[in-house]
Motif scaffolding. Structure first.
Motif, short mmCIF file in Angstrom:
data_model
loop_
_atom_site.label_atom_id
_atom_site.label_comp_id
_atom_site.label_asym_id
_atom_site.label_seq_id
_atom_site.Cartn_x
_atom_site.Cartn_y
_atom_site.Cartn_z
N GLN A 83 0.82 -1.20 0.00
CA GLN A 83 0.00 0.00 0.00
C GLN A 83 0.86 1.26 0.00
OE1 GLN A 83 -3.24 0.73 -0.05
NE2 GLN A 83 -3.78 -1.39 -0.51
N ALA A 84 1.98 1.20 0.74
CA ALA A 84 2.86 2.37 0.84
C ALA A 84 3.44 2.72 -0.53
CB ALA A 84 3.96 2.10 1.85
N LEU A 85 3.95 1.67 -1.22
CA LEU A 85 4.55 1.92 -2.54
C LEU A 85 3.48 2.38 -3.55
CD1 LEU A 85 7.25 -0.84 -2.93
CD2 LEU A 85 7.57 1.62 -3.08
N ALA A 86 2.29 1.77 -3.41
CA ALA A 86 1.21 2.17 -4.31
C ALA A 86 0.89 3.65 -4.12
CB ALA A 86 -0.04 1.33 -4.06
N LEU A 87 0.84 4.08 -2.86
CA LEU A 87 0.55 5.48 -2.58
C LEU A 87 1.61 6.39 -3.18
CD1 LEU A 87 -1.20 7.54 -1.12
CD2 LEU A 87 0.28 7.27 0.87
N LEU A 88 2.87 5.99 -3.00
CA LEU A 88 3.97 6.79 -3.56
C LEU A 88 3.85 6.87 -5.09
CD1 LEU A 88 7.12 5.82 -1.47
CD2 LEU A 88 6.07 8.07 -1.68
N TYR A 89 3.58 5.72 -5.70
CA TYR A 89 3.54 5.71 -7.17
C TYR A 89 2.37 6.55 -7.68
CZ TYR A 89 4.19 4.06 -11.88
OH TYR A 89 4.43 4.00 -13.22
N ARG A 90 1.20 6.40 -7.00
CA ARG A 90 0.06 7.21 -7.40
C ARG A 90 0.38 8.70 -7.24
NH1 ARG A 90 -5.08 7.08 -5.14
NH2 ARG A 90 -4.30 6.11 -3.26
N GLY A 91 1.05 8.99 -6.13
CA GLY A 91 1.43 10.38 -5.90
C GLY A 91 2.33 10.90 -7.01
N LEU A 92 3.28 10.05 -7.42
CA LEU A 92 4.19 10.47 -8.49
C LEU A 92 3.42 10.76 -9.78
CD1 LEU A 92 7.07 10.82 -9.64
CD2 LEU A 92 6.99 8.42 -10.29
N LEU A 93 2.51 9.84 -10.13
CA LEU A 93 1.75 10.03 -11.37
C LEU A 93 0.92 11.31 -11.29
CD1 LEU A 93 0.49 6.46 -12.32
CD2 LEU A 93 2.42 7.72 -13.23
N SER A 94 0.30 11.51 -10.13
CA SER A 94 -0.52 12.71 -9.97
C SER A 94 0.31 13.96 -10.17
CB SER A 94 -1.14 12.68 -8.58
OG SER A 94 -1.78 13.91 -8.34
N ARG A 95 1.51 13.94 -9.56
CA ARG A 95 2.38 15.12 -9.73
C ARG A 95 2.77 15.31 -11.20
NH1 ARG A 95 3.18 18.63 -5.31
NH2 ARG A 95 2.58 17.43 -3.48
N LEU A 96 3.09 14.17 -11.85
CA LEU A 96 3.48 14.27 -13.26
C LEU A 96 2.35 14.89 -14.09
CD1 LEU A 96 5.27 10.86 -13.94
CD2 LEU A 96 6.30 13.13 -13.71
N VAL A 97 1.13 14.45 -13.84
CA VAL A 97 0.01 14.95 -14.64
C VAL A 97 -0.27 16.41 -14.33
CG1 VAL A 97 -2.47 14.76 -15.02
CG2 VAL A 97 -1.06 12.72 -15.00
N HIS A 98 -0.31 16.74 -13.00
CA HIS A 98 -0.78 18.07 -12.65
C HIS A 98 0.31 19.11 -12.57
CE1 HIS A 98 -4.26 15.57 -11.28
NE2 HIS A 98 -4.83 16.48 -12.06
N ASP A 99 1.50 18.73 -12.07
CA ASP A 99 2.56 19.73 -11.96
C ASP A 99 3.36 19.85 -13.25
OD1 ASP A 99 1.60 19.78 -9.48
OD2 ASP A 99 3.46 19.19 -8.42
#
Lengths: 235, 498
Positions: free
Chosen positions: B412-428
Motif C-alpha cells: 500500500q505504501a509503494l502504491a501510494l507513492l507511485y500514485r502520488g508520483l503520477l498525480s504530480r506528473l500529470v498536474h505539476d
C-alpha cells in the motif's frame, strides 16, 4: 443549290459532321439489318467460346463451376467493350459486316461511352429480345438504339479502301467547255464504270453530251474517254 | 422516268445502305403508309377472325398468308411518292384492286415462300414483267443484291415475332400475381393454350396486325430502295442526272457553237471565248447587296428560339410594368395583394421564430457538443483515471503517510507513492499521460523532460513498485527511507517550503 418550293429535302441516310475548318465530313449510319446480323455473329462467337469453356471447366468440380461463372461474366460483360475500345470500334461481328462504332462527331469511341452503350443493352432488350432497341432504331433518323442515344455514339459503315483506278489508253483531248467539279466527277465516274454498264447504256449516256461536244453520238464516248485521259494525266 | 424529280438522293450505295434508305423513305411517309395499311388490313383481319373464332392460330396463319397482297398497296404509295406527290389514303385504296390483278395467284402460292419478296415486287408490279422476261430480269438484279434482300426478310421475320411477343408479354407483366399462375407470361409463351382464353389469342393476333402496320411498309420500302439502288448501279442513274443537268446548262452554248462551227472556226477556242461572255458584269453596289442578302440567310444569320424556365425577379422585362407604380397603387386589388404579401412574410417569420423557441434546448445541446469538440482530445483523461490521480484524493503529506503504512503494508505504501508520483506528473509537469500507458512508457515520457532528479527518482520508485506489484518481492529495509527522502526533496510540503 437551295431546296425551294413545298418539297422537303430528298431522303438520304448521310449525317454531315462539320469540322471547325468548315468541311462537312459525311458519316453513313448503319441501320437495323446489318446491325442485327453483326450482333448475331457476336452472339454466336460468345456462345461457342462459352460452350468450349463449359466443356473444359465443368468436370473440374465446384472450382471449375466458379471459374466458369467468372468467365461468363467476363465474356458477356466485356466482350463488346474491349473490342470496341481497343479495336477501333469494331467487334468481330461488326468487322465482318463492315461496321464500326464512333462518337456522334465521328471521333473514336472511349471507355465511358462504350461502357454506357453496352450497359444499356439491358434496357434495349426489354421486354423481350431487343424489342425496345429495334423500335428505337427503326424510328430514329440515325438508327440509334437507347444505348446509342445515352452514350452519344453512332454505328457507321467503314469506308472501303479506294479502288485501283484504270484509265483507257487513248490520246488525251481537251474539254471544249468549262465544267464544274461535280460534272467532272460524273464524267470520270462514267469512264470508270463503263465496263460494268451495258454497252447500249454507255452509248445512250454519252449521246446526251454529243451535241455539246460537237461529235456524232457514236463517237461521244471515245471523246469523253479522251477528255478524262487529259484530266487524269499520263499516269 | 424523270430522275431529277426523285425525292431521294440518287447515288450508288452498298446494299446495306440501300436498306437503310428504305427505312428513311418509309419514315418520311410513316403516317400515310401506316393508316392506309391499317385501313386495308383491319377489315381483312376482322373478317378472318370472325370466321375462325375457334381457331385463332388458323386466323393468324390466313392473315399472314395474305401479306403479299397488302404489300402491293404500300409499294403503290411509295412509288407514287418517289417522283410525285403521294396519293391520299382513299386514292390508294381505290387503286388497290387494280394492283392485285397481275400475278396474284403466283404471289400467294409458289412465290409466297420466296425470301426476296419485297425486292422482286417492283419488277412484277412496276415493270409489269412476267414469265421468262421476269426470270431474266430477276436473275440480273439478284446477282449483286440478292443476299441483302434475303437477310432483310430473315431479320424482318425476327422483328415481327419479337415485337408481337414483346407487346403481349408487356401486357401480361402488368397483370398482378394475385390473378393466378395461369396469367404468368411464361405460361402463356411456353405452356399449352388455355381453353377459356380464346380472346387473348385473338388479342395477340391483333397486336400482330398493329406491328405489321409499322414493319410491313418498312419492309416494302427497303425492298424498293434496294431495287432502285441496283438499277442505279446497272444504269448509272447518278451519272445520267448530272449529264442531263449539264446538257441543260450548255444548251444555249451548243446553238452558238454550232453557229460558229458553221463559220469554220475551231470549236474549242470559241467555246472558251463564249464562256466568259455568258457571265453578266457585276457592279460593286449590286455585289454588296448580294453579299448582304447572303449574310442574312441561315448559315450566317442563325436565329434560334429557346424556351426555358427562369425566375421572374431576375428578369428585366417586367421592369416597364413596374414603372407606372403610382397608378398601380390607386388600384385597390393591388393594395390588397401587397397586404397579403406582408401577412405571408410575417407568417413565415413567425413560424421560424416559433421553431427556434420550440427547439431552443436542442440548440443549446448542439452548441455544447460543438464547444466540447473544439477542446483537444489528448488533454482530457478518462474519468476513472483522472479521479484516482486528483490531488484532492491524495493525502497532503504523501511521504509521511507512506512511512506510516510501510510497517503494516509495504505494498500500500509503494502504491501510494507511485500514485502520488503520477498525480504530480500529470498536474505539476503537465505530462500527457493516457490510461493505456505502461510504466515503461511513463518512464520514457519522464526521461523526455530531461530533469535528472525526477528521472532518477521515478526509475527507482517504478522498479520497486513493479517488484512488489507483479513479483510480490518485498523491497529490502531502508528502501522506504530512501524513497521518502527522495520524495520530500522533489516535492517539498507546501508548509515546509514556506
Amino acid at each position: 443549290m437551295l431546296a425551294t418550293g413545298p418539297h422537303p429535302p430528298p431522303v438520304d441516310t448521310l449525317m454531315l459532321v462539320e469540322t471547325p475548318e468548315g468541311i462537312d465530313l459525311p458519316l453513313r449510319p448503319a441501320g437495323l439489318v446489318p446491325r442485327a446480323l453483326a450482333f448475331t455473329v457476336d452472339l454466336a462467337i460468345r456462345g461457342v467460346v462459352l460452350l468450349l469453356l463449359a466443356l473444359l471447366l465443368h468436370p473440374q468440380g465446384d472450382m471449375g463451376v466458379g471459374a466458369l461463372l467468372l468467365a461468363i461474366f467476363l465474356v458477356n460483360g466485356w466482350y463488346m467493350v474491349l473490342f470496341e475500345v481497343l479495336h477501333q470500334g469494331r467487334t468481330p461481328g461488326k468487322q465482318l459486316l463492315g461496321l464500326r462504332v464512333v462518337l456522334d462527331d465521328g471521333t473514336p469511341i472511349g471507355w465511358s461511352a462504350s461502357l454506357l452503350r453496352n450497359l444499356l443493352r439491358a434496357a434495349d432488350m426489354l421486354p423481350l429480345g431487343y424489342a425496345l432497341g429495334i423500335t428505337s432504331s427503326l424510328l430514329h433518323p440515325a438508327f440509334k438504339r437507347v444505348g446509342d442515344l445515352a452514350a452519344g455514339t453512332l454505328v457507321v459503315y467503314q469506308d472501303a479502301p479506294p479502288p485501283v483506278l484504270r484509265w483507257p489508253e487513248v490520246a488525251p483531248a481537251p474539254a471544249p467547255f468549262a465544267l464544274a467539279a461535280s460534272e467532272q466527277r460524273a464524267l470520270l465516274e462514267l469512264v470508270q464504270r463503263q465496263a460494268n454498264l451495258a454497252p447500249a447504256r454507255v452509248e445512250e449516256l454519252a449521246a446526251l453530251l454529243a451535241p455539246a461536244l460537237g461529235v456524232p453520238a457514236q463517237q461521244a464516248m471515245a471523246r469523253i474517254n479522251g477528255i478524262a485521259r487529259a484530266w487524269v494525266g499520263p499516269a | 422516268m424523270q430522275l431529277d424529280r426523285a425525292r431521294v438522293t440518287i447515288r450508288p450505295r452498298s446494299p446495306w445502305e440501300a436498306l437503310d434508305l428504305g427505312c428513311r423513305l418509309a419514315a418520311r411517309h410513316r403516317r400515310l403508309l401506316a393508316l392506309a395499311w391499317l385501313a386495308l388490313t383491319v377489315p381483312v383481319f376482322s373478317l378472318i377472325s370472325l370466321l375462325c373464332w375457334n381457331a385463332p392460330t388458323l386466323a393468324l396463319l390466313l392473315f399472314w398468308w395474305g401479306k403479299p397482297l397488302y404489300e402491293r398497296l404500300a409499294l403503290h404509295i411509295l412509288a407514287q411518292a418517289l417522283f410525285d406527290h403521294p396519293p391520299s389514303i382513299g386514292q390508294a385504296l381505290r387503286a388497290w384492286p387494280g394492283l392485285l390483278r397481275r400475278q396474284w395467284l403466283a404471289s400467294l402460292t409458289w412465290r409466297r415462300a420466296s425470301l426476296m419478296r419485297s425486292f422482286d415486287l417492283p419488277v412484277t408490279q412496276l415493270e409489269g414483267q412476267a414469265g421468262r422476261a421476269r426470270q431474266q430480269r430477276l436473275g440480273l438484279l439478284h446477282r449483286e443484291d440478292g443476299r441483302a434482300a434475303r437477310w432483310l426478310t430473315v431479320v424482318g421475320a425476327y422483328v415481327e415475332t419479337c415485337l408481337v411477343l414483346g407487346a403481349v408479354s408487356l401486357l401480361l407483366l402488368m397483370v398482378p400475381r394475385s390473378a393466378g399462375d395461369s396469367w404468368h407470361w411464361a405460361q402463356w409463351l411456353l405452356g399449352p393454350p388455355i381453353p377459356g382464353r380464346l380472346w387473348l389469342q385473338h388479342l395477340a393476333n391483333a397486336f400482330y396486325v398493329l406491328v405489321l402496320a409499322v414493319w410491313g411498309p418498312i419492309y416494302v420500302a427497303c425492298g424498293f430502295t434496294l431495287y432502285l439502288n441496283r438499277r442505279t448501279h446497272l444504269e448509272a442513274w447518278d451519272i445520267e442526272l448530272v449529264l442531263r443537268a449539264l446538257c441543260q446548262r450548255l444548251a444555249p452554248l451548243v446553238v452558238l457553237g454550232l453557229l460558229l462551227a458553221f463559220m469554220l472556226t475551231p470549236p474549242p477556242a470559241l467555246a472558251a471565248d463564249a464562256a466568259p461572255a455568258e457571265q453578266p458584269r457585276v457592279s460593286v453596289s449590286t455585289a454588296h447587296q448580294a453579299i448582304e442578302a447572303l449574310l442574312q440567310r441561315p448559315p450566317f444569320e442563325n436565329i434560334e428560339t429557346r424556351a426555358r424556365w427562369h425566375w421572374r425577379r431576375g428578369d428585366p422585362s417586367p421592369a416597364p410594368a413596374a414603372a407606372p407604380a403610382p397608378h398601380a397603387a390607386a388600384n385597390p386589388s393591388e393594395g390588397l395583394a401587397r397586404a397579403a404579401e406582408i401577412l405571408l412574410w410575417a407568417a413565415l417569420a413567425g413560424c421560424l421564430a416559433w421553431l427556434g423557441w420550440h427547439h431552443r434546448l436542442r440548440a443549446r445541446q448542439w452548441a455544447a457538443r460543438l464547444a466540447r469538440r473544439r477542446t483537444p482530445p489528448h488533454q482530457a483523461l478518462p474519468p476513472l483515471f483522472a479521479q484516482d490521480l486528483a490531488p484532492e484524493r491524495l493525502p497532503m503529506d504523501v511521504a509521511g503517510h507512506a512511512e506510516q503504512l510501510w510497517a503494516s503494508d509495504p505494498r500500500q505504501a509503494l502504491a501510494l507513492l507511485y500514485r502520488g508520483l503520477l498525480s504530480r506528473l500529470v498536474h505539476d509537469y503537465k505530462l500527457p499521460l493516457r490510461a493505456a500507458d505502461t510504466e515503461a512508457q511513463v518512464l520514457a515520457k519522464v526521461a523526455a523532460l530531461q530533469l535528472r532528479g525526477l528521472d532518477d527518482f521515478s526509475q527507482k520508485l517504478t522498479w520497486h513498485w513493479q517488484a512488489i506489484a507483479y513479483g510480490h518481492r518485498v523491497p529490502p529495509a531502508g528502501t522506504c527511507e530512501a524513497l521518502c527522502r527522495g520524495w520530500r526533496r522533489l516535492f517539498p510540503l507546501q508548509g515546509a517550503s514556506q
